[in-house]
Design a protein around this motif. Structure first.
Motif, PDB file in Angstrom:
ATOM      1  N   UNK A 312       0.836  -1.209   0.000  1.00  0.00           N
ATOM      2  CA  UNK A 312       0.000   0.000   0.000  1.00  0.00           C
ATOM      3  C   UNK A 312       0.868   1.256   0.000  1.00  0.00           C
ATOM      4  N   UNK A 313       1.903   1.249   0.828  1.00  0.00           N
ATOM      5  CA  UNK A 313       2.787   2.415   0.897  1.00  0.00           C
ATOM      6  C   UNK A 313       3.425   2.731  -0.442  1.00  0.00           C
ATOM      7  N   UNK A 314       3.713   1.674  -1.217  1.00  0.00           N
ATOM      8  CA  UNK A 314       4.398   1.896  -2.488  1.00  0.00           C
ATOM      9  C   UNK A 314       3.556   2.726  -3.446  1.00  0.00           C
ATOM     10  N   UNK A 315       2.251   2.578  -3.382  1.00  0.00           N
ATOM     11  CA  UNK A 315       1.369   3.395  -4.227  1.00  0.00           C
ATOM     12  C   UNK A 315       1.061   4.736  -3.565  1.00  0.00           C
ATOM     13  N   UNK A 325      -3.993   6.338  -7.378  1.00  0.00           N
ATOM     14  CA  UNK A 325      -3.601   5.637  -6.152  1.00  0.00           C
ATOM     15  C   UNK A 325      -4.766   4.819  -5.608  1.00  0.00           C
ATOM     16  N   UNK A 326      -5.949   5.422  -5.580  1.00  0.00           N
ATOM     17  CA  UNK A 326      -7.130   4.743  -5.042  1.00  0.00           C
ATOM     18  C   UNK A 326      -7.425   3.464  -5.808  1.00  0.00           C
ATOM     19  N   UNK A 327      -7.253   3.510  -7.130  1.00  0.00           N
ATOM     20  CA  UNK A 327      -7.510   2.327  -7.954  1.00  0.00           C
ATOM     21  C   UNK A 327      -6.540   1.199  -7.597  1.00  0.00           C
ATOM     22  N   UNK A 328      -5.273   1.539  -7.443  1.00  0.00           N
ATOM     23  CA  UNK A 328      -4.288   0.513  -7.089  1.00  0.00           C
ATOM     24  C   UNK A 328      -4.544  -0.042  -5.692  1.00  0.00           C
TER      25      UNK A 328
END
Length: 338
Positions: A312-315, A325-328
């Motif tokens: 999660x942090x990576x995105x 970001x939300x999509x990923x």
């Protein structure tokens, strides 16, 4: 210890890679192929001899051979082949977004045109987006062992292409070259609307991290290990939600740590820091992003929740838009539930 369930989770999680030097993905096999293509003499007789040379005691040992390897990169096709080879490995690790560094000064100093470098790398990235579904941002790094004047010259060369370059970074020899040395050129880059990041706290002291924050006004810190030596700095990084792009196998190979179990990743997670996992210069350091995840997860006995948080942090720490970001992040939820 290896854990099959943990390994399977790592493999299926979508990931972003935020700290990757494209020149550092030059595998020995491609180095030999490009040397032959371009009739460049290299001081190695075999792929095995190259790999044996990748035994470093510090950052400078690595940089010496890193710049030597660059000599085989001469044409737009060379830079395309380099980028495409990396993206295929990234895709195998379920990397869905990359924000890669390139070092134009290391090429223009050899007589390779800025446009040759940019055109080849960008063509590879566009092919990766089209054929592998990997989105990208491209970050031009300034070499910190050179002068700020030289960095200004590199930025001037980039000016006609700023619609194709998303940010600037700061890399190469850290000790003796503090972020303060580049304050003016970073101010100009910010004024041009470029994202800014910088290597700090790999071999340099915590003060280098503070300078990167205060003087360069970076949006994230590349490495940042030594920030942990300064509790006040740690509290500040946590409060500001500053992303740290940690590179575990790089730290091991460059003797920043003595064993992978000394990686600061778990401590950073426990401190509430926005830590991410990356591969840095994977051809030289023995593993792409998936290998880095597996190495730290096993050595530090990371939980499933901690592994998911790293993905999660990576995105979250990327230069993508909020919607992207939300999509990923939704896809990570799907991968966990799947």
């Amino acid at each position: 210890m290896p854990n099959p369930d943990r390994a399977a989770l790592i493999d299926r999680l979508p990931k972003a890679e935020l700290h990757l030097h494209i020149e550092g993905s030059l595998e020995p096999e491609l180095l030999f192929a490009l040397a032959a293509r371009n009739a460049v003499a290299i001081p190695f007789a075999s792929v095995e001899e190259v790999r044996a040379a990748y035994d470093f005691s510090n950052l400078q040992d690595f940089l010496d051979i890193y710049y030597q390897g660059m000599a085989v990169l001469q044409t737009e096709q060379d830079f395309f082949d380099l980028t495409w080879a990396y993206l295929q490995r990234a895709a195998a690790d379920n990397v869905r977004h990359v924000e890669i560094f390139f070092d134009p000064q290391g090429h223009t100093a050899r007589g390779v045109a800025f446009e040759t470098v940019l055109d080849g790398i960008e063509r590879g990235l566009i092919a990766g987006q089209r054929e592998l579904g990997i989105t990208f941002r491209l970050i031009m790094c300034f070499l910190r062992h050179l002068s700020e004047e030289d960095a200004f010259s590199a930025l001037e060369q980039a000016m006609p292409h700023l619609d194709r370059i998303h940010g600037v970074g700061l890399d190469s020899s850290e000790l003796g070259h503090p972020p303060a040395k580049f304050a003016r050129v970073f101010a100009k880059a910010r004024a041009l609307g470029l994202h800014v990041t910088a290597h700090a706290g790999e071999e340099g002291p915590p003060e280098y991290v503070r300078e990167a924050l205060d003087l360069l006004k970076v949006e994230r810190i590349d490495h940042g290990n030594r920030a942990l030596e300064d509790p006040a700095l740690v509290r500040r990084i946590a409060a500001e939600g500053m992303t740290l792009t940690v590179c575990p196998l790089s730290n091991l190979k460059l003797c920043v740590i003595d064993e992978i179990a000394q990686s600061p990743v778990r401590q950073m997670l426990d401190l509430g820091l926005m830590v991410t996992i990356n591969s840095d210069d994977p051809a030289y350091f023995g593993g792409y992003v998936g290998a880095n995840y597996h190495a730290v997860a096993d050595a530090l006995d990371l939980s499933a929740d901690q592994i998911v948080r790293l993905a999660q942090n990576s995105f979250t720490g990327s230069f993508l838009s909020a919607a992207e970001k939300a999509l990923h992040l939704e896809r990570i939820v799907d991968a966990v539930n799947g």
